[in-house]
Design a protein around this motif. Structure first.
Motif, PDB file in Angstrom:
ATOM      1  N   HIS A 289       0.882  -1.164   0.000  1.00 30.33           N
ATOM      2  CA  HIS A 289       0.000   0.000   0.000  1.00 30.33           C
ATOM      3  C   HIS A 289       0.922   1.218   0.000  1.00 30.33           C
ATOM      4  CE1 HIS A 289      -2.552   3.136   1.904  1.00 30.33           C
ATOM      5  NE2 HIS A 289      -3.556   2.510   1.324  1.00 30.33           N
TER       6      HIS A 289
ATOM      7  N   ASP B 113       1.211   3.547   1.947  1.00 26.98           N
ATOM      8  CA  ASP B 113       1.628   3.928   3.299  1.00 26.98           C
ATOM      9  C   ASP B 113       2.337   2.819   4.068  1.00 26.98           C
ATOM     10  OD1 ASP B 113       0.512   6.456   2.950  1.00 26.98           O
ATOM     11  OD2 ASP B 113      -1.457   5.784   3.644  1.00 26.98           O
ATOM     12  N   ALA B 114       2.228   1.580   3.621  1.00 29.68           N
ATOM     13  CA  ALA B 114       2.821   0.478   4.379  1.00 29.68           C
ATOM     14  C   ALA B 114       2.850  -0.787   3.533  1.00 29.68           C
ATOM     15  CB  ALA B 114       2.032   0.220   5.662  1.00 29.68           C
TER      16      ALA B 114
ATOM     17  N   ARG C 179       6.616  -0.242   7.966  1.00 31.16           N
ATOM     18  CA  ARG C 179       6.716   1.142   7.514  1.00 31.16           C
ATOM     19  C   ARG C 179       7.754   1.850   8.362  1.00 31.16           C
ATOM     20  NH1 ARG C 179       0.848   3.654   9.470  1.00 31.16           N
ATOM     21  NH2 ARG C 179       0.974   2.991  11.658  1.00 31.16           N
ATOM     22  N   ASN C 180       8.366   2.859   7.792  1.00 32.12           N
ATOM     23  CA  ASN C 180       9.378   3.659   8.498  1.00 32.12           C
ATOM     24  C   ASN C 180      10.491   2.804   9.085  1.00 32.12           C
ATOM     25  OD1 ASN C 180       7.790   5.986   7.992  1.00 32.12           O
ATOM     26  ND2 ASN C 180       6.559   5.569   9.814  1.00 32.12           N
TER      27      ASN C 180
ATOM     28  N   ASP D  38      -8.334   1.030  -1.215  1.00 35.29           N
ATOM     29  CA  ASP D  38      -8.004   1.187   0.205  1.00 35.29           C
ATOM     30  C   ASP D  38      -8.700   0.173   1.106  1.00 35.29           C
ATOM     31  OD1 ASP D  38      -5.975   3.035   0.495  1.00 35.29           O
ATOM     32  OD2 ASP D  38      -7.315   4.765   0.529  1.00 35.29           O
TER      33      ASP D  38
ATOM     34  N   GLN E 209      -7.752   2.963   4.976  1.00 28.44           N
ATOM     35  CA  GLN E 209      -7.793   4.414   5.134  1.00 28.44           C
ATOM     36  C   GLN E 209      -8.045   4.786   6.593  1.00 28.44           C
ATOM     37  OE1 GLN E 209     -10.764   6.438   2.760  1.00 28.44           O
ATOM     38  NE2 GLN E 209      -9.459   8.258   2.567  1.00 28.44           N
TER      39      GLN E 209
ATOM     40  N   LEU F 152      -4.742   2.508   8.918  1.00 25.08           N
ATOM     41  CA  LEU F 152      -3.353   2.911   8.727  1.00 25.08           C
ATOM     42  C   LEU F 152      -3.067   4.278   9.308  1.00 25.08           C
ATOM     43  CD1 LEU F 152      -2.274   1.660   5.191  1.00 25.08           C
ATOM     44  CD2 LEU F 152      -1.610   0.795   7.414  1.00 25.08           C
ATOM     45  N   SER F 153      -4.074   5.125   9.393  1.00 28.24           N
ATOM     46  CA  SER F 153      -3.876   6.455   9.941  1.00 28.24           C
ATOM     47  C   SER F 153      -3.874   6.472  11.458  1.00 28.24           C
ATOM     48  CB  SER F 153      -4.975   7.401   9.443  1.00 28.24           C
ATOM     49  OG  SER F 153      -6.245   6.960   9.895  1.00 28.24           O
TER      50      SER F 153
END
Length: 245
Positions: free
Chosen positions: A160, A162-163, A187-188, A209, A238, A241-242
């Protein structure tokens, strides 16, 4: 002419051509002789530049190349194990092979990730979630990097923006953040928990999403109690993940 003798594990479109990977062989009197990897020419299955001996479990297109993973060696190239590439009609190889089975392949953040076993007799210090960096494979999530089941591993990956979503048969220790089981995300530079399912996650896909996952699981544990799932589930990325930490 369209039959493949035994089973198919993955399909991929590469350069407008259908490729199949699994554990099979060419039919009797076929134009080409091949094992476990073939391409469809519109009439019959044909061989590729990779002369596989073993099983192909994952196909993935990245940077105009078809990455092929599984449990195999090459009949015509010594030292190549479990992962290789097709660049058009030519075979290409990574600078380093992997000793563990490759169950899935994904790209995230301009890097190639593979899902593998956490533990093998051949290489005890590698497995789980592995990334290709500086011309070598590096373990991101595996022995020594979190709580894990030596009989488990990462079975599926889905990227995705974001991840990188991770599914399989594993535990994520709650040293920092949440405890997780069989679902996680990267992530990160870190692996985080992203769910608690009661059994293995084997496949995932993302549409608008929405994450859809399937596997052996029958239920999940949430902050409000248990949820019955019956082998398939949907997650709103959506939303989660936030907020997931």
């Amino acid at each position: 002419t369209g039959a493949l003798v035994n089973y198919v594990l993955d399909l991929e479109i590469y350069e407008d051509t259908l490729y199949a990977g699994g554990f099979f062989k060419s039919r009797y009197n076929a134009t080409d002789t091949f094992q476990s990897l073939a391409k469809w020419d519109g009439t019959e299955w044909r061989a590729t530049a990779l002369d596989i001996y073993g099983e192909v479990g994952a196909l993935h297109v990245y940077n105009n190349k078809l990455i092929v993973g599984g449990v195999f060696q090459l009949n015509d190239t010594a030292g190549v194990e479990n992962i290789a590439m097709l660049n058009g009609r030519q075979a290409e190889y990574f600078d380093e092979s992997v000793k563990v089975p490759v169950y899935d392949i994904a790209d995230f953040g301009n890097e190639i990730f593979i899902g593998t076993d956490f533990y093998t007799q051949a290489r005890q210090d590698s497995g789980g979630l592995v990334v290709y960096r500086n011309n070598a494979w590096e373990t991101v999530f595996g022995p020594g990097l979190g709580n894990y089941d030596k009989n488990g591993g990462v079975k599926c990956l889905e990227a995705h923006p974001d991840a990188l979503l991770i599914g399989g048969d594993f535990d994520i220790a709650a040293i920092v953040g949440n405890y997780g089981k069989n679902m996680g995300l990267y992530r990160n530079g870190y692996v985080e928990a992203f769910g608690m399912l009661d059994s293995t996650v084997r496949t995932m896909t993302i549409i608008n999403d929405q994450l859809y996952l399937g596997g052996d699981f029958n239920g999940a544990t949430t902050s409000t109690g248990g949820v019955t799932l019956n082998h398939i589930a949907q997650v709103d990325l959506q939303k989660y993940l936030s907020t997931e930490t």
